[in-house]
Design an enzyme around this catalytic site. Structure first.
Site, PDB file in Angstrom:
ATOM      1  N   LYS A   1       0.943  -1.196  -0.092  1.00  0.00           N
ATOM      2  CA  LYS A   1       0.069   0.121   0.262  1.00  0.00           C
ATOM      3  C   LYS A   1       0.753   1.361  -0.102  1.00  0.00           C
ATOM      4  O   LYS A   1       0.321   2.412  -0.357  1.00  0.00           O
ATOM      5  CB  LYS A   1      -0.856  -0.063   1.136  1.00  0.00           C
TER       6      LYS A   1
ATOM      7  N   GLY B   1      -8.140  -2.726   3.483  1.00  0.00           N
ATOM      8  CA  GLY B   1      -9.250  -2.887   3.909  1.00  0.00           C
ATOM      9  C   GLY B   1      -9.396  -2.562   5.373  1.00  0.00           C
ATOM     10  O   GLY B   1     -10.448  -3.058   6.065  1.00  0.00           O
TER      11      GLY B   1
ATOM     12  N   GLU C   1       0.004   8.786   7.300  1.00  0.00           N
ATOM     13  CA  GLU C   1      -0.708   9.792   6.451  1.00  0.00           C
ATOM     14  C   GLU C   1      -1.322  10.708   7.293  1.00  0.00           C
ATOM     15  O   GLU C   1      -1.889  10.341   8.520  1.00  0.00           O
ATOM     16  CB  GLU C   1      -1.792   9.270   5.664  1.00  0.00           C
TER      17      GLU C   1
ATOM     18  N   GLU D   1      -6.238   3.256  -1.472  1.00  0.00           N
ATOM     19  CA  GLU D   1      -5.776   2.264  -1.798  1.00  0.00           C
ATOM     20  C   GLU D   1      -6.301   1.650  -3.118  1.00  0.00           C
ATOM     21  O   GLU D   1      -7.574   2.227  -3.527  1.00  0.00           O
ATOM     22  CB  GLU D   1      -5.771   1.076  -0.711  1.00  0.00           C
TER      23      GLU D   1
ATOM     24  N   ARG E   1      -9.376  -6.652  -7.258  1.00  0.00           N
ATOM     25  CA  ARG E   1     -10.401  -7.933  -7.329  1.00  0.00           C
ATOM     26  C   ARG E   1     -11.658  -7.445  -7.546  1.00  0.00           C
ATOM     27  O   ARG E   1     -12.026  -6.232  -7.563  1.00  0.00           O
ATOM     28  CB  ARG E   1     -10.389  -8.514  -5.898  1.00  0.00           C
TER      29      ARG E   1
ATOM     30  N   VAL F   1     -17.166  -7.007  -3.030  1.00  0.00           N
ATOM     31  CA  VAL F   1     -18.621  -7.832  -2.581  1.00  0.00           C
ATOM     32  C   VAL F   1     -19.560  -6.750  -3.219  1.00  0.00           C
ATOM     33  O   VAL F   1     -20.562  -7.198  -3.491  1.00  0.00           O
ATOM     34  CB  VAL F   1     -18.534  -7.605  -0.879  1.00  0.00           C
TER      35      VAL F   1
ATOM     36  N   ARG G   1     -25.741  -5.712   3.216  1.00  0.00           N
ATOM     37  CA  ARG G   1     -25.061  -7.030   3.623  1.00  0.00           C
ATOM     38  C   ARG G   1     -25.980  -7.627   4.774  1.00  0.00           C
ATOM     39  O   ARG G   1     -25.734  -7.105   5.820  1.00  0.00           O
ATOM     40  CB  ARG G   1     -23.642  -6.917   4.030  1.00  0.00           C
TER      41      ARG G   1
END
Ligand code: MV4
Length: 451
Positions: free
Chosen positions: A116, A164, A200, A288, A292, A295, A338
């Site tokens: 990252k 994440g 940061e 970031e 992929r 979700v 979710r």
């Protein structure tokens, strides 16, 4: 074109991918661990291969077992889904070395963006806005202190190998920095086997806005607009929506074009997500890049009409993108909630068990991505996602009403099983969420209201 695709994943996403393959006329091969032997994707797929026992390390993360299943079943490509092996450069490399297409970016790009700190530096180089902070891994607390004095407090320490939201610490008081550094470094080493940290400036009351990109092997790169994922609990997203509400057309264009510029700069191929923080004064900074399928991809599909999994497969097979920038015009509003098998009253502890009743909502403009069925044993071995409830409507108010209606239809019961359905409904009725003025602090506020 591929004739057989192996799906190296489980749960709702494995079924989602298998459906895209079937629509493309491709044979599907599922892999499964012992507790997943009767899963929905195992029943759906044309072939299913047992790859090991319950622990992920022995099955869904077991590279030799997954590879052997692909070679024996004659699969030409592997879709890794999300989580598990989806961002593992070694796995992508092993696939290529064995003549199997990995449906995702190259091992080289995943390696680069998986660090990252390096990703941050590469994106700054490409002209994307990044927050003031360190450009390489910090050597120790002294360098952290020096850097933090330049950026100003509060700051956030992040693991280079993280992402994440794992392995981060916010530091508000300079006196706490040294201890936080040691602690975060030890944690990063324990979790990722890599103790490198970067730092940061930290943005309070941020919103999480991310951009979906698609890039082919021939130099075409487009974006599919942005999503807002600010409703999170401990960095688990609970509610996502597209488009991000309340952005000016100008801001939307700048963020989306920044993502495309970043993707081009590293030669990105496939579907990817560029994650930004949006400050209360609507400045945006890259956080970031996720290499992929995510979700929350369905909300983007619902507003754009683009099947992202289908595009991933076609890109991996070497086809040029059939979409041009002007072709993708987002329409209406999509929301995703979710639904997890967790107990909000017990600090969201996993609440697995056998489902005696499972009736997901349906009706107009409702999509439920799930692998659950009545009788399905929600196990303790994997994440607790039961079903993604996704709705579309012409505007946000109608989408909210539709989501409340859909969640109200959900019938889930089982010995020991609790779900987050009611908690989600309580978030949706919060005035700040209805007004789209919420930030990443919303879930904590709803939880505090309980006490
Ligand atoms: C940040 C941030 C504010 N400032 N970095 C969380 C997930 C990871 N991808 C990046 N994350 C954040 N990084 C800086 N410099 C805010 C978040 C953040 C967040 C922080 C605390 C609580 C909830 C959050 C939800 C989304 C993003």
């Amino acid at each position: 074109m591929f004739s057989t695709v192996l799906i190296a994943n489980r749960g709702e996403i494995a079924l989602r991918i298998a459906r895209a393959c079937r629509e493309l006329g491709m044979r599907t091969v599922a892999v499964y661990s012992t507790p997943d032997r009767d899963s929905a994707v195992v029943r759906f797929a044309d072939e299913a291969v047992h790859i090991g026992p319950a622990p992920s390390k022995a099955s869904y993360l077991n590279i030799p077992a997954v590879l052997e299943a692909a070679l024996l079943s004659g699969a030409q490509a592997i879709h890794p889904g999300y989580g598990f092996l989806s961002e593992d450069p070694d796995f992508a490399e092993v696939c290529e070395a064995n003549g199997i297409f990995f449906i995702g970016p190259s091992a080289r790009v995943m390696q680069q963006l998986g660090d990252k700190a390096a990703a941050r530096a590469a994106m700054a180089e490409a002209g994307l806005p990044v927050l003031p902070g360190s450009t390489t891994a910090l050597s120790g607390p002294a360098e952290a202190k020096e850097t933090a004095q330049q950026t100003g407090f509060p700051v956030i320490l992040k693991a280079a190998a993280g992402g994440g939201g794992r392995g981060m610490a916010v530091v508000r008081d300079p006196d706490d920095l040294s201890a936080a550094f040691q602690e975060t470094r030890a944690h990063a080493y324990a979790v990722f086997g890599d103790d490198r940290l970067y730092l940061e400036r930290y943005i309070d009351d941020a919103r999480h806005v991310e951009v979906q990109v698609l890039c082919d092997r021939h130099g075409s790169a487009i974006h599919l607009g942005e999503r807002d994922c600010s409703v999170q609990r401990r960095h688990q997203k609970l509610v996502e929506e597209a488009p991000a509400p309340g952005l000016s057309e100008e801001l939307r264009t700048s963020i989306c074009e920044a993502a495309v510029r970043g993707a081009r700069a590293v030669g990105y191929v496939g579907a990817g997500t560029f994650e930004f923080v949006l400050t209360p004064s609507h400045e945006f900074y890259l956080m970031e890049i996720n290499c992929r399928l995510q979700v929350e991809h369905p909300v983007t599909e619902m507003v754009t009409g683009v099947d992202i999994v289908r595009e991933q497969i076609l890109i991996a097979a070497g086809l040029p993108l059939s979409l041009r920038p002007g072709d993708v015009v987002p329409r209406g509003v999509a929301l995703e909630c979710r639904v997890n098998a967790e107990d909000p009253a017990r600090d969201f502890a996993p609440a697995p068990g056998r489902l005696t009743e499972f009736v997901p909502p349906s009706g107009p403009f409702v999509r439920v991505d799930t692998h659950a069925l009545p009788g399905w044993q929600v196990g303790p071995d994997y994440d607790s996602l039961l079903a993604k409830t996704v709705v579309w409507a012409p505007d946000r108010d109608q989408a909210l009403a539709r989501m409340d209606r859909a969640l109200g239809e959900f019938r889930v019961a089982g010995e020991g099983v609790s779900t987050t359905v009611d908690f989600l409904r309580r978030i949706l009725v919060r005035p700040e969420f209805r007004a789209a003025e919420h930030t990443t602090g919303l879930v904590a506020k709803v939880l505090d209201a309980d006490e």
